[in-house]
Enzyme design. Structure first.
Site, PDB file in Angstrom:
ATOM      1  N   TYR A  13      -0.914   5.488   3.350  1.00  0.00           N
ATOM      2  CA  TYR A  13      -0.338   6.384   2.162  1.00  0.00           C
ATOM      3  C   TYR A  13      -1.191   7.734   1.953  1.00  0.00           C
ATOM      4  O   TYR A  13      -0.616   8.640   1.678  1.00  0.00           O
ATOM      5  CB  TYR A  13      -0.212   5.474   0.793  1.00  0.00           C
ATOM      6  CG  TYR A  13       1.136   4.870   0.760  1.00  0.00           C
ATOM      7  CD1 TYR A  13       1.253   4.238   1.545  1.00  0.00           C
ATOM      8  CD2 TYR A  13       1.462   4.942  -0.524  1.00  0.00           C
ATOM      9  CE1 TYR A  13       2.576   3.172   1.407  1.00  0.00           C
ATOM     10  CE2 TYR A  13       2.953   4.274  -0.491  1.00  0.00           C
ATOM     11  CZ  TYR A  13       3.326   3.325   0.220  1.00  0.00           C
ATOM     12  OH  TYR A  13       4.394   2.702  -0.022  1.00  0.00           O
ATOM     13  N   ASP A  60       3.243  -9.470  10.970  1.00  0.00           N
ATOM     14  CA  ASP A  60       4.513 -10.025  11.241  1.00  0.00           C
ATOM     15  C   ASP A  60       4.832 -11.446  11.100  1.00  0.00           C
ATOM     16  O   ASP A  60       5.688 -11.700  10.587  1.00  0.00           O
ATOM     17  CB  ASP A  60       4.932  -9.642  12.663  1.00  0.00           C
ATOM     18  CG  ASP A  60       3.524  -9.913  13.877  1.00  0.00           C
ATOM     19  OD1 ASP A  60       2.506 -10.410  13.471  1.00  0.00           O
ATOM     20  OD2 ASP A  60       3.782  -9.698  15.004  1.00  0.00           O
ATOM     21  N   ASP A 115       3.174  -2.891   0.243  1.00  0.00           N
ATOM     22  CA  ASP A 115       4.288  -2.540  -0.259  1.00  0.00           C
ATOM     23  C   ASP A 115       5.572  -3.052   0.201  1.00  0.00           C
ATOM     24  O   ASP A 115       6.485  -3.471  -0.446  1.00  0.00           O
ATOM     25  CB  ASP A 115       4.301  -0.676   0.021  1.00  0.00           C
ATOM     26  CG  ASP A 115       5.727  -0.283  -0.546  1.00  0.00           C
ATOM     27  OD1 ASP A 115       6.033  -0.630  -1.687  1.00  0.00           O
ATOM     28  OD2 ASP A 115       6.473   0.296   0.251  1.00  0.00           O
ATOM     29  N   ASP A 131       7.966  -6.427  -1.708  1.00  0.00           N
ATOM     30  CA  ASP A 131       9.485  -6.537  -1.867  1.00  0.00           C
ATOM     31  C   ASP A 131      10.050  -7.931  -1.497  1.00  0.00           C
ATOM     32  O   ASP A 131      11.002  -8.339  -1.791  1.00  0.00           O
ATOM     33  CB  ASP A 131      10.137  -5.291  -1.474  1.00  0.00           C
ATOM     34  CG  ASP A 131      10.224  -4.143  -2.401  1.00  0.00           C
ATOM     35  OD1 ASP A 131       9.396  -3.797  -3.113  1.00  0.00           O
ATOM     36  OD2 ASP A 131      11.095  -3.373  -2.007  1.00  0.00           O
ATOM     37  N   LYS A 189      -2.935  -6.526  10.831  1.00  0.00           N
ATOM     38  CA  LYS A 189      -2.494  -6.274  12.221  1.00  0.00           C
ATOM     39  C   LYS A 189      -3.509  -6.138  13.471  1.00  0.00           C
ATOM     40  O   LYS A 189      -3.478  -4.938  14.115  1.00  0.00           O
ATOM     41  CB  LYS A 189      -1.448  -4.994  12.373  1.00  0.00           C
ATOM     42  CG  LYS A 189      -0.609  -4.856  13.581  1.00  0.00           C
ATOM     43  CD  LYS A 189       0.383  -6.042  13.838  1.00  0.00           C
ATOM     44  CE  LYS A 189       1.121  -6.071  15.052  1.00  0.00           C
ATOM     45  NZ  LYS A 189       2.044  -7.212  15.529  1.00  0.00           N
TER      46      LYS A 189
HETATM   47  C1  IPM Z   1       5.716   0.822  -5.123  1.00  0.00           C
HETATM   48  C2  IPM Z   1       6.872   1.883  -4.726  1.00  0.00           C
HETATM   49  C3  IPM Z   1       6.001   3.005  -4.845  1.00  0.00           C
HETATM   50  C4  IPM Z   1       5.161   2.847  -3.557  1.00  0.00           C
HETATM   51  C5  IPM Z   1       6.509   4.269  -4.411  1.00  0.00           C
HETATM   52  C6  IPM Z   1       7.575   4.672  -5.708  1.00  0.00           C
HETATM   53  C7  IPM Z   1       5.706   5.681  -4.323  1.00  0.00           C
HETATM   54  O1  IPM Z   1       7.654   1.598  -3.910  1.00  0.00           O
HETATM   55  O2  IPM Z   1       5.099   0.952  -6.319  1.00  0.00           O
HETATM   56  O3  IPM Z   1       5.666  -0.213  -4.573  1.00  0.00           O
HETATM   57  O4  IPM Z   1       5.674   3.067  -2.342  1.00  0.00           O
HETATM   58  O5  IPM Z   1       3.683   2.638  -3.909  1.00  0.00           O
HETATM   59 MN    MN Z   2       7.344  -0.588  -3.229  1.00  0.00          MN
END
Ligand code: IPM
Ligand code: MN
Length: 356
Positions: free
Chosen positions: A142, A223, A247, A251, A190
């Site tokens: 990032y 992975d 990140d 999710d 990785k």
């Molecule tokens: C998160 C979000 C953020 C990230 C975005 C909105 C910049 O996806 O907090 O996970 O990628 O860190």
């Molecule tokens: Mn995110």
């Protein structure tokens, strides 16, 4: 009894709705425990771009710096999605994390007993899941050296860059949290391909061996970990990983909790203020319709109490209230299981508040 200044950054989409519920929960905590919270709203993301042209106006950063903790909703939306736009809402959040030195992002993932049937995974896989992700937040892909594609659209790059101190501080924080839990730390990298991951693995090994000999450390390739996370999620305790891997994996982990709308997060640096925000995004498709699940934001308020203000009993009271509301059958649309009635954002917030 404490007096605390909280910066509230509602942001975009469902951000304002869910943040409002979290604020009301904090007010209820204040009444029950005798604390005073002073809330100050500030602009971030698309809302800030509309009002000022910048996704993180200087007044917002200033307001945050003068607060004990920050509560944030979400940023982004289709209105600002043009890839050629000079400013993006997400940049506001990234600048806030970087500007405040919030290098560690804690994302706890628990399977709520009331929601085991709200997930697409089998009950025996979900049962007993109690994970804590620690995502590195101000380095890696990032924030490494990058180049945006020029008008010719021929080349662009981002770089996964890490230094030893950046790895040490986040691993130290994660190992300390593991020590207070089940003493198991999984580092995800990785290292079979990436140089930054090989450094990550070496530094992690050294920190844990030297300073946390009582914590069991394992290294898992990202992975393979993506697969283990849905096959045997209960096998993990604290998971520490690079920014981008964290990140993506969190999710995926949201599925274990029943919905993205359930997950809270805490972003911490060496000193307060910390930043507390739900993991879900701005969900523009359901914004302003009283449909969003406020639990991610409310549990983020619990993390604010625990990690931001050191108020453990207050944090636990909020978490118990969430569990009680779920056990009593309250469900927003995203966690509906076809049994109890479906309630809206405000009604869910109210049900939780009543149980504090
Ligand atoms: C998160 C979000 C953020 C990230 C975005 C909105 C910049 O996806 O907090 O996970 O990628 O860190
Ligand atoms: Mn995110």
């Amino acid at each position: 009894m404490g007096r605390y200044v909280i910066a509230v950054l509602p942001g975009d989409g469902i951000g304002p709705e869910v943040t409002a519920e979290a604020v009301r929960v904090l007010e209820a905590v204040g009444r029950r425990f005798g604390h005073t919270f002073e809330f100050h709203e500030a602009l971030i993301g698309g809302a800030a771009i509309e009002a000022t042209g910048s996704p993180l106006p200087p007044e917002t950063l200033d307001r945050c710096r003068r607060s004990d903790a920050i509560l944030l909703g979400a940023v982004g939306g289709p209105r600002w999605d043009d890839p050629t736009a000079p400013v993006r809402p997400e940049q506001g959040l990234l600048d806030l994390r970087k500007g405040l030195g919030l290098f560690a992002n804690l994302r706890p993932v628990r399977a709520f007993p009331a929601l085991v049937d709200a997930t697409p995974l089998k009950r025996h896989v979900i049962q007993g899941v109690d994970l804590l992700f620690v995502r590195e937040l101000t380095g890696g892909l990032y924030f490494g050296p990058r180049r945006e594609a020029g008008p010719d659209g021929e080349e662009a790059y981002d770089t996964m860059h890490y230094t030893r101190p950046e790895i040490e501080r986040v691993v130290r924080l994660a190992a300390g949290l593991a020590r207070a839990r089940r003493k198991k730390l999984t580092s995800v990298d990785k290292a079979n391909v990436l140089a930054a991951s090989r450094l990550w693995r070496r530094v992690t090994e050294a920190v844990v061996r030297r300073e946390f000999p009582d914590v069991a450390l394992e290294h898992v390739l990202v992975d393979a970990f993506a697969m283990h996370l849905i096959r045997r999620p209960a096998a993990f305790d604290v998971v520490v990983t690079e920014n981008m891997f964290g990140d993506i994996l969190t999710d995926e982990a949201a599925v274990l909790a029943g919905s993205m709308g359930m997950l809270p997060s805490a972003s911490l640096g060496e000193t307060p203020p910390g930043l507390f925000e739900p993991v879900h995004g701005s969900a523009p498709d359901i914004a302003g319709r009283n449909l969003a699940n406020p639990i991610g934001a409310i549990l983020s308020a619990a993390l604010l109490l625990r990690h931001g203000l050191g108020l453990e009993a207050e944090a636990a009271a909020v978490e118990r209230a969430v569990e009680a509301a779920l056990a009593d059958g309250y469900r927003t649309r995203d966690i509906a299981d076809g049994e109890g009635p479906i309630v809206g954002t405000r009604e869910m917030g109210e049900a939780i508040r009543q149980r504090i």
